[in-house]
Structures are given as structure tokens and as C-alpha cells.
Design a protein around this motif. Structure first.
Motif, mmCIF file in Angstrom:
data_model
loop_
_atom_site.group_PDB
_atom_site.id
_atom_site.type_symbol
_atom_site.label_atom_id
_atom_site.label_comp_id
_atom_site.label_asym_id
_atom_site.label_seq_id
_atom_site.Cartn_x
_atom_site.Cartn_y
_atom_site.Cartn_z
ATOM 1 N N ASP A 99 8.057 -7.127 3.483
ATOM 2 C CA ASP A 99 7.415 -7.295 4.793
ATOM 3 C C ASP A 99 8.259 -6.669 5.898
ATOM 4 N N LEU A 100 9.567 -6.856 5.830
ATOM 5 C CA LEU A 100 10.455 -6.302 6.856
ATOM 6 C C LEU A 100 10.425 -4.778 6.848
ATOM 7 N N LEU A 101 10.460 -4.201 5.646
ATOM 8 C CA LEU A 101 10.444 -2.739 5.543
ATOM 9 C C LEU A 101 9.107 -2.169 5.987
ATOM 10 N N GLU A 102 8.015 -2.825 5.603
ATOM 11 C CA GLU A 102 6.692 -2.353 6.021
ATOM 12 C C GLU A 102 6.556 -2.403 7.536
ATOM 13 N N SER A 103 7.038 -3.451 8.136
ATOM 14 C CA SER A 103 6.986 -3.585 9.591
ATOM 15 C C SER A 103 7.789 -2.464 10.254
ATOM 16 N N LYS A 108 8.153 2.070 13.619
ATOM 17 C CA LYS A 108 9.072 3.147 13.985
ATOM 18 C C LYS A 108 8.595 4.534 13.561
ATOM 19 N N LEU A 109 7.699 4.591 12.583
ATOM 20 C CA LEU A 109 7.277 5.895 12.071
ATOM 21 C C LEU A 109 5.760 6.076 12.132
ATOM 22 N N TRP A 110 5.060 5.293 11.334
ATOM 23 C CA TRP A 110 3.622 5.465 11.141
ATOM 24 C C TRP A 110 2.862 5.492 12.465
ATOM 25 N N ASP A 111 3.088 4.542 13.307
ATOM 26 C CA ASP A 111 2.350 4.461 14.570
ATOM 27 C C ASP A 111 2.659 5.625 15.508
ATOM 28 N N LYS A 112 3.755 6.324 15.278
ATOM 29 C CA LYS A 112 4.145 7.442 16.150
ATOM 30 C C LYS A 112 3.671 8.801 15.627
ATOM 31 N N TRP A 113 3.259 8.858 14.351
ATOM 32 C CA TRP A 113 2.783 10.125 13.807
ATOM 33 C C TRP A 113 1.365 10.393 14.276
ATOM 34 N N PRO A 114 1.017 11.665 14.517
ATOM 35 C CA PRO A 114 -0.368 11.997 14.867
ATOM 36 C C PRO A 114 -1.322 11.642 13.712
ATOM 37 N N GLU A 115 -2.566 11.434 14.049
ATOM 38 C CA GLU A 115 -3.581 11.063 13.048
ATOM 39 C C GLU A 115 -3.639 12.074 11.897
ATOM 40 N N THR A 116 -3.489 13.355 12.185
ATOM 41 C CA THR A 116 -3.554 14.376 11.128
ATOM 42 C C THR A 116 -2.437 14.175 10.100
ATOM 43 N N GLN A 117 -1.238 13.822 10.560
ATOM 44 C CA GLN A 117 -0.128 13.576 9.633
ATOM 45 C C GLN A 117 -0.360 12.305 8.822
ATOM 46 N N ARG A 118 -0.877 11.280 9.460
ATOM 47 C CA ARG A 118 -1.154 10.035 8.729
ATOM 48 C C ARG A 118 -2.228 10.278 7.669
ATOM 49 N N ASP A 119 -3.270 11.014 8.029
ATOM 50 C CA ASP A 119 -4.347 11.307 7.084
ATOM 51 C C ASP A 119 -3.829 12.114 5.895
ATOM 52 N N PHE A 157 10.139 10.704 3.209
ATOM 53 C CA PHE A 157 9.749 9.884 2.060
ATOM 54 C C PHE A 157 9.179 10.704 0.904
ATOM 55 N N VAL A 158 9.475 11.983 0.841
ATOM 56 C CA VAL A 158 8.971 12.848 -0.227
ATOM 57 C C VAL A 158 10.151 13.509 -0.917
ATOM 58 N N SER A 159 10.115 13.538 -2.247
ATOM 59 C CA SER A 159 11.132 14.254 -3.007
ATOM 60 C C SER A 159 10.444 15.134 -4.041
ATOM 61 N N ARG A 160 11.134 16.167 -4.443
ATOM 62 C CA ARG A 160 10.592 17.052 -5.475
ATOM 63 C C ARG A 160 11.010 16.515 -6.828
ATOM 64 N N VAL A 161 10.063 16.456 -7.738
ATOM 65 C CA VAL A 161 10.336 16.027 -9.111
ATOM 66 C C VAL A 161 9.787 17.112 -10.027
ATOM 67 N N GLY A 162 10.655 17.988 -10.465
ATOM 68 C CA GLY A 162 10.205 19.111 -11.271
ATOM 69 C C GLY A 162 10.041 20.352 -10.417
ATOM 70 N N GLN A 163 9.497 21.377 -11.032
ATOM 71 C CA GLN A 163 9.383 22.680 -10.376
ATOM 72 C C GLN A 163 8.454 22.662 -9.160
ATOM 73 N N ASN A 164 7.286 22.057 -9.308
ATOM 74 C CA ASN A 164 6.263 22.157 -8.265
ATOM 75 C C ASN A 164 5.622 20.812 -7.938
ATOM 76 N N ASP A 165 6.195 19.730 -8.431
ATOM 77 C CA ASP A 165 5.624 18.400 -8.212
ATOM 78 C C ASP A 165 6.449 17.638 -7.187
ATOM 79 N N TYR A 166 5.753 16.811 -6.426
ATOM 80 C CA TYR A 166 6.390 16.006 -5.391
ATOM 81 C C TYR A 166 5.991 14.550 -5.597
#
Length: 176
Positions: A99-103, A108-119, A157-166
Motif C-alpha cells: 500500500d505504501l509503495l502504491e501510494s 509522485k509519478l503516475w499522477d504527474k505523467w501525461p495521459e499518453t504515457q499512462r495509456d 520501471f522497465v528492464s531489458r530481458v534478452g535481446q529484444n524483450d522488456y
């Protein structure tokens, strides 16, 4: 950045330079130096260990067991901000920690990103791993390879796992 190797190569031998970046140095840049002259820190190097988690929590007056510290490391992958949020906000259990991390992520992040980035993130976080072609089918965008790589390079919050996978960090997928 292009002229930095030349400048560095003309400095006195006892000179030490530090370059901080959220992304890896380009290979062409690294090739300008002798490999032993460059040291790097990875996300793993920066991740909190259970021992460090216990020390941080103790600093805030919240004394936890080794097992609890290991749980926190597992939940956050040792992510410094995540560990610090839990320490400062009074983590008391795995349920409370989520709950603390989701909050934190929401405010701090989600609410500040534009709608296009959230989508984009909502659509691309559905599968366990995503590659650019699947991303294009899910989003209708043609720039998915560049968009996913940008998210990885900016530690979004994204990492590469393999040649072309995230893959999105499990904590962020739980938030979504």
C-alpha cells in the motif's frame, strides 16, 4: 560528450573524473579509453542488501528482523527509493508495504505523467514480457522499440530481458 575523451586523455595522470548518467555510456565513448580506466555501477551495485535495509530501518527507529529485511529486498528489488519509502512511512507488514509503495508511485509519478504515457504503460504492462512488435499491436504505435528503450534508459520501471524483450518491474505491474 564527444570531446570528453580527448580532454580526459590530456589531463594529468593523477586526475580523476566522474561521469554520472542514468544510461550506459555509448560503446564509441568507452572505446576512447583503456577499459581499466573506466568503472561503472549497475542497478545491482546500487540495490540495498538485507543488511543495509535493517540499518536504514534502525536509523528511523523501526527495528526489523533479518527475514523482514529480506522480504523488503524481494518486494523492492533493493530499489533505494522504495526501501526508503517503506522505512520512512513505517512498514509493518508485506500488505502494508504494498500500500505504501502504491501510494508513492501514484502520487509522485503516475499522477504527474501525461495521459499518453499512462495509456502506453497500461497497454504494454499486460504481458509478462513485451517486445516491440507486440507493443505496436497493443498500442498502435510504430515507435515502440525506441519508446521501450527510452523507458529502460530512464529507469522508468522497465528492464531489458534478452535481446529484444522488456519487462516492467513487478512492483510497478502490481501498482497497475
Amino acid at each position: 560528450l564527444k570531446s570528453l575523451p580527448m580532454v580526459m586523455n590530456h589531463l594529468p595522470l593523477n586526475y580523476v573524473g566522474v561521469l554520472l548518467s542514468r544510461s550506459s555510456l555509448p560503446p564509441s565513448f568507452v572505446d576512447e579509453f583503456k577499459r581499466e580506466q573506466i568503472a561503472g555501477l549497475t542497478l545491482r551495485d546500487l540495490a540495498f542488501t538485507p543488511r543495509e535495509v535493517r540499518k536504514l530501518f534502525g536509523f528511523y527507529g523501526n527495528f526489523i528482523t533479518r527475514e523482514e529485511a529480506a522480504e523488503i529486498c524481494d518486494a523492492t528489488n533493493g530499489w533505494a527509493i522504495g526501501v526508503n519509502v517503506l522505512a520512512m512511512e513505517g512498514w509493518s507488514s508485506p500488505e502494508n508495504g504494498g500500500d505504501l509503495l502504491e501510494s508513492y508511485i501514484k502520487q509522485k509519478l503516475w499522477d504527474k505523467w501525461p495521459e499518453t504515457q499512462r495509456d502506453f504503460r497500461m497497454r504494454t504492462a499486460i504481458p509478462d514480457t513485451i517486445e516491440p512488435e507486440l507493443c505496436a499491436r497493443l498500442t498502435g504505435r510504430e515507435d515502440c522499440a525506441a519508446a521501450l528503450e527510452e523507458l529502460r534508459m530512464t529507469n522508468a520501471f522497465v528492464s531489458r530481458v534478452g535481446q529484444n524483450d522488456y519487462r516492467y518491474h513487478h512492483m510497478f505491474r502490481d501498482f497497475l
